[in-house]
Enzyme design. Structure first.
Site, PDB file in Angstrom:
ATOM      1  N   ASP A  80      30.852  32.181  30.260  1.00 37.97           N
ATOM      2  CA  ASP A  80      31.234  32.994  31.497  1.00 37.97           C
ATOM      3  C   ASP A  80      30.467  34.373  31.312  1.00 37.97           C
ATOM      4  OD1 ASP A  80      32.945  34.552  33.355  1.00 37.97           O
ATOM      5  OD2 ASP A  80      33.839  35.646  31.614  1.00 37.97           O
ATOM      6  N   ASP A  82      31.297  38.167  32.979  1.00 42.11           N
ATOM      7  CA  ASP A  82      32.161  39.495  32.480  1.00 42.11           C
ATOM      8  C   ASP A  82      33.078  39.076  31.558  1.00 42.11           C
ATOM      9  OD1 ASP A  82      30.824  40.978  34.637  1.00 42.11           O
ATOM     10  OD2 ASP A  82      32.345  40.521  36.210  1.00 42.11           O
ATOM     11  N   ARG A 211      38.021  51.501  39.011  1.00 39.06           N
ATOM     12  CA  ARG A 211      38.170  50.082  38.643  1.00 39.06           C
ATOM     13  C   ARG A 211      39.146  50.071  37.193  1.00 39.06           C
ATOM     14  NH1 ARG A 211      35.039  45.268  38.408  1.00 39.06           N
ATOM     15  NH2 ARG A 211      33.671  46.413  40.003  1.00 39.06           N
ATOM     16  N   MET A 247      38.634  42.813  36.634  1.00 33.72           N
ATOM     17  CA  MET A 247      39.451  43.712  36.711  1.00 33.72           C
ATOM     18  C   MET A 247      40.248  43.988  38.078  1.00 33.72           C
ATOM     19  SD  MET A 247      37.353  46.278  34.229  1.00 33.72           S
ATOM     20  CE  MET A 247      38.821  47.530  33.846  1.00 33.72           C
TER      21      MET A 247
END
Length: 323
Positions: A80, A82, A211, A247
């Site tokens: 993956d 992130d 974020r 997120m």
């Protein structure tokens, strides 16, 4: 005293090749020798990380076997992006980048991300470096596929869902978000990708600080979870799946277009083992399905540094005694 918690044996395909999940097994690498009598030389490396892993039962006792297979070049490490190779939406750190080059000398490496190709390329290199750094690049859950630097295929969600369902989905999301009251809203609330829609209640153009602010609020008020629940009710039976990622957003895609999509391509490659590393591996996370798939050896990690440590323990067993 070593504390082991083995759980989750299960049967696959009528053959008892079982599954071992690892939890609360943090053992410093320098103490790994004390468990070798139980697991065999090299096997102790499998339990030296605090990250969770799923290992086929036959392999759990011998990570040395994985290293041997890697030497034959028929092992793939699939990552993956992130939270696994990079902080969310940030550039890969030089130390992690250097380790991946070292790892590629022992095994094949690939990435599978929910983001589009441009974002993955930006995070993992400059320009189109990413397709030269990795043997496989699977963007948008694998619906956009690169192998050995070449584009193999690309899918289009609009062709699969049809315009009527697609517009119903977009309109519902826009109406839902119009009624949300948040501390801040920015722009790009719906990002249309080849293989999915990415939905962000705050908007993808928010700053890194915004974020983080939204992520903390989402943990308390479950904004994305409630949004997904509303979509599941509204579009029940329409062949759609929803998964959180990162997120600030979640993905919507056709049934079967999660990250397992890339495994359909890799089935033809006949790897001896495919190791998947991801951080969103619990149900509802966008790594869960591929992490839990019997075709992969799943590893749940907490950060890029955790990913590097796990790979060192498995694929560089000669370093298992390093403290």
């Amino acid at each position: 005293m070593l504390r082991h918690c083995w759980k989750g044996l299960r049967r696959r395909g009528g053959m008892d090749d079982g599954l071992v999940e690892e939890s609360s097994m943090a053992v410093p690498a320098c103490h790994a020798a004390s468990v070798r009598p139980l697991l065999g030389e090299g096997g102790a490396a499998a339990i030296t990380s605090s990250a969770q892993s799923r290992l086929p039962l036959a392999e759990a006792g011998s990570v040395a076997g994985m290293a041997a297979a890697a030497a034959r070049g028929r092992v793939l490490c699939l990552f993956d992006v992130d939270g696994t190779l990079t902080p969310a939406r940030q550039k890969i750190e030089p130390e992690v980048d250097a380790f991946l080059r070292e790892l590629r000398e022992r095994v094949h490496i690939g990435v599978v991300g929910g983001s589009d190709y441009a974002k993955i390329a930006e995070q993992l290199g400059d320009g189109d470096e990413v397709i030269d750094k990795f043997d496989y690049v699977f963007a948008e859950n694998g619906t956009v596929q690169y192998k050995n630097g070449q584009l193999v295929s690309k899918q289009a969600i609009q062709d699969h869902l049809g315009e009527e369902l697609l517009q119903d989905l977009i309109n519902f999301c826009l109406n839902y978000m119009a009624l949300l009251k948040l501390p801040k809203k920015r722009g790009t609330f719906i990002e249309f990708r080849n293989g999915m829609l990415n939905i962000s209640p705050i908007g993808r153009s928010c700053t890194p600080e915004e974020r983080i602010e939204f992520s903390e609020l989402d943990k308390k008020e479950r904004i994305r979870e409630k949004f997904v629940a509303a979509l599941q009710r509204e579009f029940a039976g329409k062949g759609l799946r929803f998964s959180r990622g990162g997120m600030i957003s979640f993905d919507v895609f056709p049934e079967g277009w999660d990250k397992r999509y890339c495994l359909n391509v890799l089935d033809d490659e006949r790897f001896d083992a495919i190791h998947f590393f991801g951080n969103e591996t619990t149900p509802g996370g966008n790594d869960y399905e591929i992490y839990d798939d019997p075709r992969t050896v799943g590893h749940s990690v907490q950060s890029p540094q955790d990913t590097v440590q796990r790979c060192r323990e498995i694929f560089f067993p000669e370093r298992a005694n390093e403290c």
